[in-house]
Enzyme design. Structure first.
Site, mmCIF file in Angstrom:
data_model
loop_
_atom_site.group_PDB
_atom_site.id
_atom_site.type_symbol
_atom_site.label_atom_id
_atom_site.label_comp_id
_atom_site.label_asym_id
_atom_site.label_seq_id
_atom_site.Cartn_x
_atom_site.Cartn_y
_atom_site.Cartn_z
ATOM 1 N N ASP A 159 -4.429 64.958 37.590
ATOM 2 C CA ASP A 159 -4.942 64.409 36.326
ATOM 3 C C ASP A 159 -6.406 64.030 36.494
ATOM 4 O OD1 ASP A 159 -5.112 63.100 33.752
ATOM 5 O OD2 ASP A 159 -2.956 62.863 33.810
ATOM 6 N N GLU A 196 -6.448 56.290 29.153
ATOM 7 C CA GLU A 196 -7.264 57.409 29.665
ATOM 8 C C GLU A 196 -8.751 57.072 29.548
ATOM 9 O OE1 GLU A 196 -7.612 60.041 31.149
ATOM 10 O OE2 GLU A 196 -5.804 61.269 31.196
#
Length: 294
Positions: free
Chosen positions: A201, A21
């Site tokens: 996302d 991430e």
């Protein structure tokens, strides 16, 4: 109908992150950074040489922003820290919230130099998270009762902010003061993705204002126009694609992170590239991330 494109890129890094991430890129050093949140690692890849460094972290880090040549800002479950680039020394800087059950998640620097950073429950507890605005040491809560905050990015002129709660799957749009990055109106639904596979996302907004969103659970990066029209879908070889960043000296390449989080042994065997980091392999009109202004 949205055009779907097969993967024409490459594996940029074959390390299988549990929760890859928070990618970003520092043009001054030609280095791409991303986190393995669950693994408590900061990955750094020098693009010209492909030399890779992995830094252990004492917390769950999720967002990195460049301050200057000597310093970076890191957002974590323990708060915000200033990281010395020379030796990795971490100095406490600010606190987002006092909620031990939460960790940090998505975030990005607004063109004004202010940061939007978010929190969520460690087990994605419903409505536990929030999105904050950080200007210097001043922290302001913008939105609360969010389950999985994601998709934070900004139009090139800083007048529009985008975000999502992946649990709801509405890509949101809100008018901002370009000088501060603070909202000037109420958020509106830009695209209702609640009836489509996967989750909205991490996002990044290019020089033309197009929104590049990694689609968790759908092995793709999807592209939206500023009016919410979805115009393209680019496949990646991992189902849980998580976030993107523009990389390269012209910001004309796209890095995509992914994750193997929540997969059992059979799931990981069926998804061998899960957690790896990819380059999409198409030319993009990206832009460099602003520096965080102390």
């Amino acid at each position: 109908m949205t055009d779907t494109h097969s993967f024409s890129g490459r594996i940029l890094c074959d390390t299988n992150c549990q929760l890859g991430e928070g990618p970003t890129y520092d043009p001054a050093t030609d280095t791409a950074f991303w986190f393995d949140i669950r693994g408590q690692k900061l990955h750094a890849l020098h693009l010209a040489t492909m030399a890779k460094t992995v830094h252990d972290l004492p917390f769950l880090g999720s967002v990195l922003a460049v301050i200057d040549a000597e310093r970076q800002l890191v957002v974590s479950d323990q708060g915000l820290f200033i990281r010395a680039t020379a030796n990795g020394k971490l100095t406490p800087f600010a606190t987002l919230e006092d909620r031990a059950q939460n960790r940090s998640n998505d975030g990005r620097v607004h063109p004004s130099g202010a940061l939007w950073a978010s929190t969520m429950g460690r087990r994605a507890e419903k409505h536990s998270g929030a999105i904050y605005h950080v200007a210097g040491e001043t922290v302001t809560k913008l939105y609360s009762d969010i389950t999985i905050p994601n998709g934070i990015c900004f139009s090139p002129d800083g007048s529009i902010g985008y975000f999502t709660d992946t649990d709801i799957n509405h890509l949101m749009r809100v008018a901002l003061d370009p000088k501060t990055g603070l909202p000037t109106g109420e958020p509106q639904v830009l695209s209702d993705e609640s009836g489509t596979p996967g989750g909205v996302d991490g996002s990044v907004c290019d020089a033309d204002g197009l929104i590049w969103n990694a689609r968790w659970g759908s092995n793709a990066v999807e592209v939206y126009k500023p009016d919410g029209t979805k115009i393209a879908r680019y496949l990646v070889p991992a189902s849980q694609s998580s976030c993107s960043a523009f990389i390269g000296e012209k910001a004309d390449r796209l890095l995509v992170t992914s994750a193997w989080q929540d997969m059992d042994a059979a799931g990981r065997l069926a998804d061998p590239h899960a957690g790896q980091t990819f380059e999409l392999g198409i030319p993009v009109k990206g832009r460099f991330e602003p520096k965080f202004l102390l």
